[in-house]
Design an enzyme around this catalytic site. Sequence first.
Site, short mmCIF file in Angstrom:
data_model
loop_
_atom_site.label_atom_id
_atom_site.label_comp_id
_atom_site.label_asym_id
_atom_site.label_seq_id
_atom_site.Cartn_x
_atom_site.Cartn_y
_atom_site.Cartn_z
N LYS A 98 0.82 -1.23 0.00
CA LYS A 98 0.00 0.00 0.00
C LYS A 98 0.85 1.26 0.00
CE LYS A 98 -4.03 -2.23 1.26
NZ LYS A 98 -3.48 -3.45 1.83
O1 LIG Z 1 -5.11 -4.44 -0.39
C1 LIG Z 1 -5.55 -5.31 0.37
O2 LIG Z 1 -5.23 -6.47 0.23
C2 LIG Z 1 -6.58 -4.92 1.36
C3 LIG Z 1 -7.39 -3.87 1.02
C4 LIG Z 1 -8.57 -3.65 1.76
O3 LIG Z 1 -9.39 -2.82 1.41
N1 LIG Z 1 -8.81 -4.45 2.84
C5 LIG Z 1 -7.96 -5.44 3.23
O4 LIG Z 1 -8.28 -6.16 4.19
N2 LIG Z 1 -6.78 -5.63 2.55
C6 LIG Z 1 -5.76 -6.59 3.02
O5 LIG Z 1 -6.25 -7.92 2.82
C7 LIG Z 1 -5.91 -8.74 3.94
C8 LIG Z 1 -7.21 -9.23 4.54
O6 LIG Z 1 -6.96 -10.20 5.51
P1 LIG Z 1 -8.14 -11.14 6.07
O7 LIG Z 1 -9.20 -10.24 6.59
O8 LIG Z 1 -7.45 -11.92 7.14
O9 LIG Z 1 -8.58 -11.99 4.92
C9 LIG Z 1 -5.05 -7.90 4.87
O10 LIG Z 1 -3.69 -8.15 4.59
C10 LIG Z 1 -5.40 -6.48 4.51
O11 LIG Z 1 -4.31 -5.58 4.69
#
Ligand SMILES: O=C(O)c1cc(=O)[nH]c(=O)n1[C@@H]1O[C@H](COP(=O)(O)O)[C@@H](O)[C@H]1O
Length: 282
Positions: A98
């Site tokens: 990011k």
């Molecule tokens: O860019 C991302 O992957 C991301 C964007 C977003 O809007 N929301 C989001 O949760 N993420 C990332 O996606 C992952 C989600 O993790 P879980 O919720 O465990 O599946 C994390 O590493 C967040 O940093």
Amino acid sequence: MSIQPFSVRFDLLAGKRSPLCVGIDPTAETLARWDLPFSAEGARVFGLELVEAVGDVTAVFKPQVAYFERFGWQGLKAVDEVLRHARSADALAIADVKRMDIGSTLEAYAAAWLGEDAGIRADAMTLGAYMGAGSLKPVVERAAAAGAGLFVVVRSSNPDGIALQNARHEDDRTVAEALADDIAAFNAPRLDANGLGPVGAVVGATLDDADAVLERLKSSIVLAPGIGAQGATMADLKARFGRTAARRAMPTASRQIGNAGPSRRAIREVVLRLAEEAHDLR
Ligand SMILES: O=C(O)c1cc(=O)[nH]c(=O)n1[C@@H]1O[C@H](COP(=O)(O)O)[C@@H](O)[C@H]1O
């Protein structure tokens, strides 16, 4: 030999395996659950194990670099190894970093992660755009030249982003809609045979009001976080994105997969189920 564009490589792999992206998030809770040390070594073993467990059936891995970076240079060395391992399994690797800055600095971030001469090489990286779409220009150029991909956060999966991303410009477009238009403009001169460009977008699978941005993101692969730990299911994603956008989606889950471990068999079971559901989106 010039490398094929990220969008083409993703399309081939997603067809053969599935569009699912396996997130590699060595959170403190997950490391404890795996009985791994809270250290760079723990994060390294966690990442390598996930790739070992499902590298042959996964199109994309996405290490969340924050969970490595917090262990200093050893953490960066660990994420480098995990990215290499994912790429050697013929999967694509997205560095979830990011990054966001003025264009000249962002260019250095792109050099850190993308291309043959990258400090730590990934196939794609995630970006923020709060410093203006124009700041992304040098990164787009580097990504396009390197056959790499970018994922710009347009509508994030967390509720905290709603007010900022849905704020309106004078022309009545939301900030997110205007950014989606900028992304489409970046992609327009760089489309592959499927009409996709190097600039992808992040749109949360948790959102009920993303139609207007998805409509504008026709030339983007859409990374869709929020599956599992944040409450969305693959069926939600399909319903929320609609048939057309769901076809371009790259759904991603991290904790849901990591917390199924450390048993490789249990991880594989979850991933194969999610992969099958994700395959149905296409
Ligand atoms: O860019 C991302 O992957 C991301 C964007 C977003 O809007 N929301 C989001 O949760 N993420 C990332 O996606 C992952 C989600 O993790 P879980 O919720 O465990 O599946 C994390 O590493 C967040 O940093």
